[in-house]
Design a protein around this motif. Sequence first.
Motif, PDB file in Angstrom:
ATOM      1  N   UNK A  33      10.667 -40.340 -27.113  1.00 29.67           N
ATOM      2  CA  UNK A  33      11.958 -41.009 -26.964  1.00 29.67           C
ATOM      3  C   UNK A  33      12.821 -40.209 -26.012  1.00 29.67           C
ATOM      4  N   UNK A  34      13.456 -40.925 -25.096  1.00 27.31           N
ATOM      5  CA  UNK A  34      14.480 -40.329 -24.243  1.00 27.31           C
ATOM      6  C   UNK A  34      15.823 -40.931 -24.636  1.00 27.31           C
ATOM      7  N   UNK A  35      16.822 -40.072 -24.730  1.00 31.43           N
ATOM      8  CA  UNK A  35      18.134 -40.529 -25.189  1.00 31.43           C
ATOM      9  C   UNK A  35      19.188 -40.137 -24.174  1.00 31.43           C
ATOM     10  N   UNK A  36      20.104 -41.069 -23.899  1.00 34.62           N
ATOM     11  CA  UNK A  36      21.203 -40.829 -22.968  1.00 34.62           C
ATOM     12  C   UNK A  36      22.470 -41.461 -23.524  1.00 34.62           C
ATOM     13  N   UNK A  49       6.807 -44.079 -23.685  1.00 34.83           N
ATOM     14  CA  UNK A  49       8.143 -43.556 -23.930  1.00 34.83           C
ATOM     15  C   UNK A  49       9.124 -44.700 -24.204  1.00 34.83           C
ATOM     16  N   UNK A  50       9.947 -44.504 -25.202  1.00 36.23           N
ATOM     17  CA  UNK A  50      11.000 -45.454 -25.544  1.00 36.23           C
ATOM     18  C   UNK A  50      12.325 -44.873 -25.071  1.00 36.23           C
ATOM     19  N   UNK A  51      13.086 -45.650 -24.348  1.00 40.01           N
ATOM     20  CA  UNK A  51      14.356 -45.190 -23.788  1.00 40.01           C
ATOM     21  C   UNK A  51      15.510 -45.769 -24.587  1.00 40.01           C
ATOM     22  N   UNK A  52      16.439 -44.894 -24.982  1.00 42.17           N
ATOM     23  CA  UNK A  52      17.634 -45.300 -25.731  1.00 42.17           C
ATOM     24  C   UNK A  52      18.856 -44.869 -24.927  1.00 42.17           C
ATOM     25  N   UNK A  53      19.722 -45.815 -24.633  1.00 41.74           N
ATOM     26  CA  UNK A  53      20.927 -45.525 -23.850  1.00 41.74           C
ATOM     27  C   UNK A  53      22.133 -46.107 -24.588  1.00 41.74           C
ATOM     28  N   UNK A  54      23.104 -45.247 -24.865  1.00 39.81           N
ATOM     29  CA  UNK A  54      24.335 -45.642 -25.549  1.00 39.81           C
ATOM     30  C   UNK A  54      25.494 -45.420 -24.584  1.00 39.81           C
ATOM     31  N   UNK A  87      34.118 -51.820 -25.311  1.00 42.20           N
ATOM     32  CA  UNK A  87      32.903 -52.199 -26.021  1.00 42.20           C
ATOM     33  C   UNK A  87      31.889 -51.078 -25.982  1.00 42.20           C
ATOM     34  N   UNK A  88      30.913 -51.189 -26.871  1.00 42.56           N
ATOM     35  CA  UNK A  88      29.795 -50.261 -26.951  1.00 42.56           C
ATOM     36  C   UNK A  88      28.531 -51.020 -26.563  1.00 42.56           C
ATOM     37  N   UNK A  89      27.754 -50.469 -25.645  1.00 43.79           N
ATOM     38  CA  UNK A  89      26.521 -51.102 -25.193  1.00 43.79           C
ATOM     39  C   UNK A  89      25.353 -50.206 -25.579  1.00 43.79           C
ATOM     40  N   UNK A  90      24.388 -50.773 -26.276  1.00 47.00           N
ATOM     41  CA  UNK A  90      23.188 -50.054 -26.678  1.00 47.00           C
ATOM     42  C   UNK A  90      21.995 -50.749 -26.029  1.00 47.00           C
ATOM     43  N   UNK A  91      21.191 -49.987 -25.315  1.00 50.46           N
ATOM     44  CA  UNK A  91      19.990 -50.512 -24.670  1.00 50.46           C
ATOM     45  C   UNK A  91      18.786 -49.713 -25.124  1.00 50.46           C
TER      46      UNK A  91
END
Length: 379
Positions: free
Chosen positions: A270-273, A308-313, A319-323
Amino acid sequence: MRPWLSNWSVAVTAGVLTAAGAVSGLGRHRIPLEADLASAAGMVLAIGFSPVAPLPVLAVVTVTAVVYEALGWGSPVLTFAMIAALYHLALRHSRRFAWTAAALAGGCWWAATAIDAPSQLWSLPSLSSFAWAGLAVAFGDSVRNRRAYVAEVEDRARRAEQSREDEVRHRVAEERLRIARELHDVVAHHMAVINVQAGAAVYALSRQPEAAEPPLNHIRRASGVVLKELAAIVGLLRQPGDTEAEHQPQPGLDRLPELLETFTASGARITFEQVGDVRPLPASGNLAAYRITQEALTNARKHGDGGTVSVRVTFERDRLVIEVSNGVPEKVVPGAGGFGLIGMRERAAAAGGTIGTAKTGQGPFIVRAELPAPWQHEE
């Protein structure tokens, strides 16, 4: 006492008193005793049957009164019978019909007095037939309106009670749906981790037994978390009188690193940003953000290509965008889809947000959630 019984009791009592007065010589000297007793009996029948058939009773009483007046036997007993018939007529029929019947009955009675005493046609005793008929209809009409008002009030009370019961049932159904979502999110995530770790432990036991300890420890920790969260959720049902402060706080984005660690420990990459200024979220939006991310990661772990799963907040202006994006395997297993996306859409909608998905060509599958995140200014 029942209405018909009370009505007949009044009729019989009035008839007995009238007959007793006629027999004792208190009757009118112009009317024979037989006719006086007959009028008393007729009054009993008229009062008794007027609730059942007021119009026929009124017709018979009016004809009898005209005959008696023509013979010079004016009988006030028949007036009581007319009043009873007109009263019950006003209860059962429309106002216009009742007043028309009263005018016709009073007019026939008044005209009959001209046969016996034409000079008394415009006297008060002759015109009293209109007064008694009008009073009977007015009283019956007021009672009918009162009964209609009481019935309307009772009907409104019943409808209000039914509306309250429907609202209670609706809220119970919503609460059950919320609990079902919580159970799905908790169990689906941790059971996916347990399944992966169990497979790793089986593989290690057959080749390197000493390497099976870490997966088994992950299984133990994940199952412990499942039991703990299930106990907290079910506890809401077992203790409905508890206050909200007595329950464990709902997870939010502050527990996102812990959530990512559980996936990483299960072997996921997992990659987180995180972009933008972090700020507090509304309670519903904070919980929805955590659960949506959890469900998206679970779906990526179950249905992705293992990459790899990418998580971007991203915290934007309001607003809050989660991808969450992951690769898709070349061969998709038919029927592998579940209710994860439906649950995420419902959670986002409940918090005032939206959920969107995208898949173009050979690119990754993307889940994008947008939730309200207004700035909270201190007063």
